[in-house]
Design an enzyme around this catalytic site. Structure first.
Site, short mmCIF file in Angstrom:
data_model
loop_
_atom_site.label_atom_id
_atom_site.label_comp_id
_atom_site.label_asym_id
_atom_site.label_seq_id
_atom_site.Cartn_x
_atom_site.Cartn_y
_atom_site.Cartn_z
N CYS A 171 0.70 -1.10 0.00
CA CYS A 171 -0.02 0.00 0.02
C CYS A 171 0.96 1.08 -0.05
O CYS A 171 2.02 1.22 -0.45
CB CYS A 171 -0.82 0.00 1.13
SG CYS A 171 -0.13 -0.10 2.76
N ASN A 180 2.18 1.40 4.33
CA ASN A 180 2.36 0.14 4.94
C ASN A 180 2.20 0.22 6.55
O ASN A 180 2.83 -0.23 7.21
CB ASN A 180 3.91 -0.16 4.90
CG ASN A 180 4.37 -1.42 5.34
OD1 ASN A 180 5.40 -1.76 5.79
ND2 ASN A 180 3.54 -2.38 5.15
N ARG A 205 -3.42 -0.69 5.40
CA ARG A 205 -4.05 -1.84 4.32
C ARG A 205 -3.12 -2.91 4.16
O ARG A 205 -3.35 -4.06 4.20
CB ARG A 205 -4.48 -1.22 3.14
CG ARG A 205 -5.37 -0.08 3.21
CD ARG A 205 -5.58 0.58 1.82
NE ARG A 205 -4.55 1.51 1.58
CZ ARG A 205 -4.23 2.43 0.65
NH1 ARG A 205 -5.05 2.41 -0.37
NH2 ARG A 205 -3.32 2.89 0.52
N SER A 206 -1.80 -2.86 4.08
CA SER A 206 -1.06 -3.86 3.65
C SER A 206 -0.74 -4.63 4.79
O SER A 206 -0.56 -5.99 4.71
CB SER A 206 0.22 -3.60 2.82
OG SER A 206 1.17 -2.72 3.55
P1 4NP Z 1 -1.78 2.72 4.08
O1 4NP Z 1 -2.46 4.25 4.60
O2 4NP Z 1 -1.39 3.04 2.80
O3 4NP Z 1 -2.96 1.59 3.97
O4 4NP Z 1 -0.73 2.38 5.01
C1 4NP Z 1 -1.77 5.32 4.73
C2 4NP Z 1 -0.94 5.43 5.84
C3 4NP Z 1 -0.44 6.83 6.00
C4 4NP Z 1 -0.65 7.86 4.89
C5 4NP Z 1 -1.59 7.57 4.03
C6 4NP Z 1 -2.07 6.35 3.62
N1 4NP Z 1 0.13 8.98 4.87
O5 4NP Z 1 -0.22 10.00 4.21
O6 4NP Z 1 0.84 9.09 5.86
#
Ligand code: 4NP
Length: 161
Positions: free
Chosen positions: A8, A11, A14-15
């Site tokens: 994702c 990290n 979702r992942s």
């Molecule tokens: P992930 O979610 O890709 O599912 O881990 C996110 C975690 C952090 C951020 C965006 C999406 N961020 O912008 O910090």
């Protein structure tokens, strides 16, 4: 050994949840000896961090164990993993340009929801800026999508559990 990497953006949501659900399922099937799994992010935003607290709460609620620190995907991952599964279209595009940059033109990158025929092309939505219910939603999506992935590779790898 079949090596599966969930990817994702950060990290931390979702992942790692996808990896935890996947491990739970292969253990239930008695297939854990056949697989190696991991997760990674396309960004460097959360390297070394534990998963988001909402991810951990959602996982615990469903009896899913997660033992992971955030990391960014690297060249070695393209060599080492048989299946690289992207959570959304944005990650998919980034992974496809990395695979060109790292010179793995033959590598297929899959969109996680494509393993469910009626979900083709859809994303596992980014829950980071939303509320706790977004995590329940991605749990339900991942639960079904990972079943679809396992059904597909059961045939490819003759995994008759
Ligand atoms: P992930 O979610 O890709 O599912 O881990 C996110 C975690 C952090 C951020 C965006 C999406 N961020 O912008 O910090």
């Amino acid at each position: 050994m079949i090596r599966v990497l969930f990817v994702c953006l950060g990290n931390i949501c979702r992942s790692p949840l996808a990896e935890g659900i996947f491990n739970y399922k292969i253990q239930s099937l008695g297939l854990e000896g056949r697989f190696k799994s991991d997760s990674a992010g396309t960004s460097d935003f959360h390297i070394g961090e534990l998963p988001d607290e909402r991810t951990l709460r959602c996982a615990a609620k469903h009896d899913i164990k997660i033992n992971h620190r955030g990391r960014q995907i690297n060249r070695t991952d393209f060599r080492d993993f048989d299946y690289i599964l992207a959570m959304d279209d944005h990650n998919l595009r980034n992974l496809n340009s990395l695979k060109d940059r790292y010179n793995f033109p033959e590598k297929d990158i899959f969109l996680m929801r494509d393993f469910v025929p009626e979900w083709k092309g859809m994303s596992v939505p980014d829950p980071y800026y939303g509320g706790e219910d977004g995590f329940e939603e991605i749990y339900r999506i991942l639960d079904v999508a990972i079943d679809g992935f396992l059904e597909k590779i059961k045939v490819t790898h003759q995994l008759y559990a």
